[in-house]
Scaffold this active site. Structure first.
Site, PDB file in Angstrom:
ATOM      1  CG  HIS B 324      90.159   5.403  25.068  1.00 27.91           C
ATOM      2  ND1 HIS B 324      89.804   4.828  23.755  1.00 27.91           N
ATOM      3  CD2 HIS B 324      90.771   4.960  25.601  1.00 27.91           C
ATOM      4  CE1 HIS B 324      91.050   4.504  23.719  1.00 27.91           C
ATOM      5  NE2 HIS B 324      91.471   4.763  24.159  1.00 27.91           N
ATOM      6  N   GLY B 325      85.584   6.480  27.487  1.00 28.20           N
ATOM      7  CA  GLY B 325      85.527   7.024  28.975  1.00 28.20           C
ATOM      8  C   GLY B 325      84.069   7.818  28.318  1.00 28.20           C
TER       9      GLY B 325
END
Lengths: 336, 484
Positions: B324-325
């Site tokens: 996700h990041g």
């Protein structure tokens, strides 16, 4: 087959209702966000030119460029005396003294300044679009003749669909706002400063805390002026602007509303010399501004009253040719 | 380009669909596919064509050729090169700065942090293609035409934020002749689906964001956030993310349906989940499926005993978080969920042995509370900001703070959150409303079934119009999952 017809009707009705939804949603949002705007300035002559809110903000740039306020456009077209400039010209000439003077002599005038510091580029676009033929042009030339465009002016000239849509919503909102605040004043907090503009003569009616009897004395010690280069540019743009308007240079009056930030008199005087126009600076002492830049209401009354009295001879000269049959000529003489 | 922009709705989409169906009517299927590819690339590269288009085209070309070779000879080295190439691309654009930053912090060295802007959608198109390579290596894929493969990767409804689909479920649909002909029922159905997604984004997600964003911003700026604000911020964000992402997925599904293509579902009322395991079957379902098929099961899944299963779960969720990041906040979010899933599975085992069962309301409240608390590091700009919010939620900064971030709007914020939560919990979701084919809906007993009736047309049309009015009147906002 039945299903196909049902789907066709479904899609057609969907599209129709989507259009309705866009309108309902747009007016609804505009109303919710702008209920804080003042509603007390509406009448048959005034429209909401500006409100300090996110979604409304400026209306008059687009409204006058696209002719949404038809009576204001008619007034611009028919104006015999046209005032152009920035918000300073609006603050300076939105006075009872100016209105009374011109009403007394039966001369149509329009104060066509714009907020956000707009200069000749936007005014030129408006004048080009609506082709007025004023007999006298008053320019708040400090220097006014520049190419800068404010964001609202730029949006208006670009005319993107989203901007036009918002503009139309603002126009619709005013009807809803006025009616709603009349019948249910409780929902209108009347809290945000707003400016109403007269469609008849373009004067601003400032309503809100911003103008609450503020009085900042003019301090000439901090005034600045423009460079030689800026003056040359202003002269070039001024020539172009005046050529396009087609008003006799003898009927163009350059002035500078008194303020603390710019030596408007020196700038307008230099420009008048370059452009071979008249200039007029009524000597009034003890003037005050709202914020160092815009004359406050009391000072605007005094200064603009002196100004219009002082311009009488030019007015007489410039209007006599076209007005010799009108009683206004006699009026000008008596008003002097 | 954004789905929720006037450009997309009023210009791009009508042109793309008109030309596509015109070519289909002329029986020029290959041209229609090429047109969709071109349109998808325009859609993707709209804001930064010189940077984005070479990147995606290079990625597609690399994977197409590696995939083609793998289909001919299932070579382990080639497979490693293929997957490694994708991970290298993702690593460079997404994780280089994070790795250098972490290295600097651990070692005290001051290496210059690379300033690489994350290309939009890179995580999605890279994962889609890794899955293709894995299947090609396993012999479970077919050799595709270059344009069909390019369309599979770049198909504009899914390209930027999913749903992450599988070549086996999409490729056959690009060959179906009926999908090239305009079908009013597909179009109307897709339009309705798109309208509901747009409404979720514009009328729900963006509205509740007005309350949650200032609270997380305040925490990021180092301000203490009080109990009320913290809970408003966290619950507001949980709802914002759900409506934003599920709205995007609905819009993608609707757009694909307009041309008869069925994308996999991505959400199934996740906040109705009665356990964390259940939550992950309902939230970002296509990512869960990907992680299960291409990470958890290859790691051994649950085939090697409970301990190994728990380790596999933890690893999968940690990597899922990192997907996700590139930040420790996402790793922590993944870890929290990993631990939560381990506890959930362990509890299931204990509960089964001792015939224990949590009452549904308690199970639901526990699950929702856990998920909301876990959203904090997912949203917070830094670990310290996350800790500030958590402390606020526990009342460390006072019940009612002296300077509430949204002081004047607490009542409207609470009302807004209550309404949106009620919709998420008690209203049917999009697929229940619109009866998505081949989806079994067991939980919802009294569905409001969609029929192409005037009432539905008026309701959906007006909702769509109001959502569009938000787009026109305000600036369109990005979808949250574009960052990933």
């Amino acid at each position: 087959m039945k299903s196909l017809i049902a789907w066709r009707w479904y899609v057609a009705l969907f599209v129709l209702c989507a259009g309705l939804g866009i309108l309902i949603g747009g007016v609804g949002q505009m109303t919710i966000d702008n209920l804080k705007c003042r509603s007390t300035g509406y009448d048959n002559d005034h429209f909401l030119a500006y409100c300090r809110s996110d979604m409304y903000a400026d209306y008059e740039h687009g409204a006058l460029f696209y002719g949404l306020e038809r009576s204001a456009i008619d007034s611009i077209r028919r104006a015999e005396v046209l005032f152009v400039g920035s918000s300073k010209v609006q603050a300076g000439f939105s006075s009872k003294a100016v209105r009374d003077y011109f009403n007394a002599i039966n001369v149509r005038f329009f104060v066509m300044g714009f907020g956000y510091g707009d200069g000749s580029t936007f005014s030129e676009a408006i004048l080009k679009k609506w082709s007025p033929s004023p007999k006298v042009l008053v320019v708040n030339a400090d220097p006014f003749f520049h190419e800068k465009l404010s964001p609202p002016a730029q949006d208006a000239l670009e005319g993107r669909p989203a901007f036009l849509w918002r503009l139309a919503l603002k126009s619709l909102f005013q009807r809803v706002h006025r009616a709603l605040c009349l019948v249910a004043s409780r929902v209108c907090p009347e809290s945000e400063p707003s400016i109403f503009r007269s469609a008849r003569d373009g004067q601003w009616n400032w309503i809100g805390p911003y103008v609450a009897e503020k009085s900042v004395p003019i301090d000439r010690s901090a005034q600045t002026t423009i460079t030689e280069e800026e003056l040359a540019t202003a002269t070039r743009l001024g020539e172009k602007f005046l050529d396009q308007i087609g008003v006799d240079r003898q009927c163009v009056i350059l002035t500078g509303t008194p303020n603390s930030s710019l030596d408007s008199t020196a700038i307008a005087m230099a420009l008048a010399a370059s452009l071979k126009t008249n200039s007029l600076f009524p000597p009034v002492d003890g003037l005050s501004t709202l914020d160092g830049v815009h004359l406050n209401l009391a000072s605007a009354e005094r200064w603009s009253g002196q100004f219009v009295q002082a311009m009488t001879s030019i007015l007489q000269k410039c209007m006599s040719a076209s007005m010799h049959n009108r009683e206004g000529v006699a009026g000008i003489a008596t008003a002097n | 380009m954004l789905f929720n922009s006037a450009q997309f709705i009023f210009v791009f989409l009508p042109i793309v669909l008109s030309v596509f169906f015109l070519l289909g009517r002329l029986r020029e299927q290959m041209l229609a596919v090429m047109w969709l590819v071109a349109a998808s690339l325009v859609f993707y590269g709209f804001d930064d064509p010189y940077r984005l288009l070479p990147l995606i085209l290079a990625s597609i070309a690399f994977n197409f050729f590696v995939g083609r070779m793998l289909l001919r000879s299932q070579n382990r080295i080639l497979f490693a090169i293929g997957v490694g190439g994708n991970l290298l691309l993702l690593g460079y654009f997404k994780y280089a700065g994070f790795l250098v930053g972490t290295f600097n912090e651990v070692t005290g060295v001051a290496l210059q942090k690379p300033n690489i802007a994350l290309p939009i959608g890179i995580s999605f198109f890279t994962f889609t293609q890794i899955a293709f390579l894995v299947d090609a290596y396993r012999g479970e894929a077919r050799e595709y035409e270059p344009f069909h493969y390019t369309l599979f990767v770049s198909f504009f409804p899914h390209l930027i934020a999913g749903p992450i689909y599988h070549h086996k479920e999409i490729m056959p649909q690009f060959h179906r002749p009926e999908n090239f002909r305009f079908d009013i029922s597909n179009f109307g159905f897709g339009l309705t689906w798109f309208a509901l997604g747009l409404a979720k984004k514009m009328l729900f997600a963006d509205v509740v964001a007005q309350y949650s964003t200032p609270i997380f911003d305040a925490a990021a700026a180092g301000h203490a956030v009080g109990l009320v604000d913290s809970w408003i911020g966290v619950c507001g964000f949980g709802l914002q993310l759900y409506y934003d992402f599920s709205g995007y997925s609905d819009m993608a599904i609707g757009l694909a349906l307009m041309i008869g293509v069925r994308l996999p579902l991505n959400f199934n009322s996740p906040y109705k989940a009665l356990s964390l395991v259940d939550f992950w079957r309902r939230w970002h379902m296509t990512l869960s499926r990907f992680l299960r098929d291409y990470l958890y099961i290859p790691l051994g899944g649950n085939r090697k005993g409970p301990r190994r299963r728990y380790v596999n779960l933890l690893v999968t969720m940690l990597l899922g978080g990192l997907w996700h990041g590139a930040a420790w906040t996402f790793v922590i979010w993944g870890a929290i969920h990993g631990v939560g899933l381990v506890v959930n599975h362990a509890w299931n085992k204990v509960a089964e042995s001792y015939r224990l069962r949590l009452p549904d309301p308690a199970a639901w409240a526990l699950t929702l509370g856990f998920v909301m608390v876990a959203w904090v590091p997912f949203r917070a700009d830094s670990l310290s900001a996350a800790v500030t919010i958590w402390k606020g939620m526990l009342g460390f900064h006072g019940l009612v703070p002296t300077e509430s971030v949204i002081a004047a709007r607490v009542t409207t914020a609470v009302a807004c959150i209550a309404v949106l939560l009620a919709v998420a919990l008690f209203a049917p979701n999009t697929q229940q409303l619109l009866s998505y084919p081949r989806v079994i809906i067991a939980a919802f007993r009294q569905p409001i079934r969609f029929v192409p009736s005037p009432k539905w047309a008026m309701a959906a049309g007006i909702v769509f119009g109001i959502a569009v009015s938000f787009i026109i009147t305000q600036r369109p906002t990005e979808f949250l999952y574009f960052r990933f």
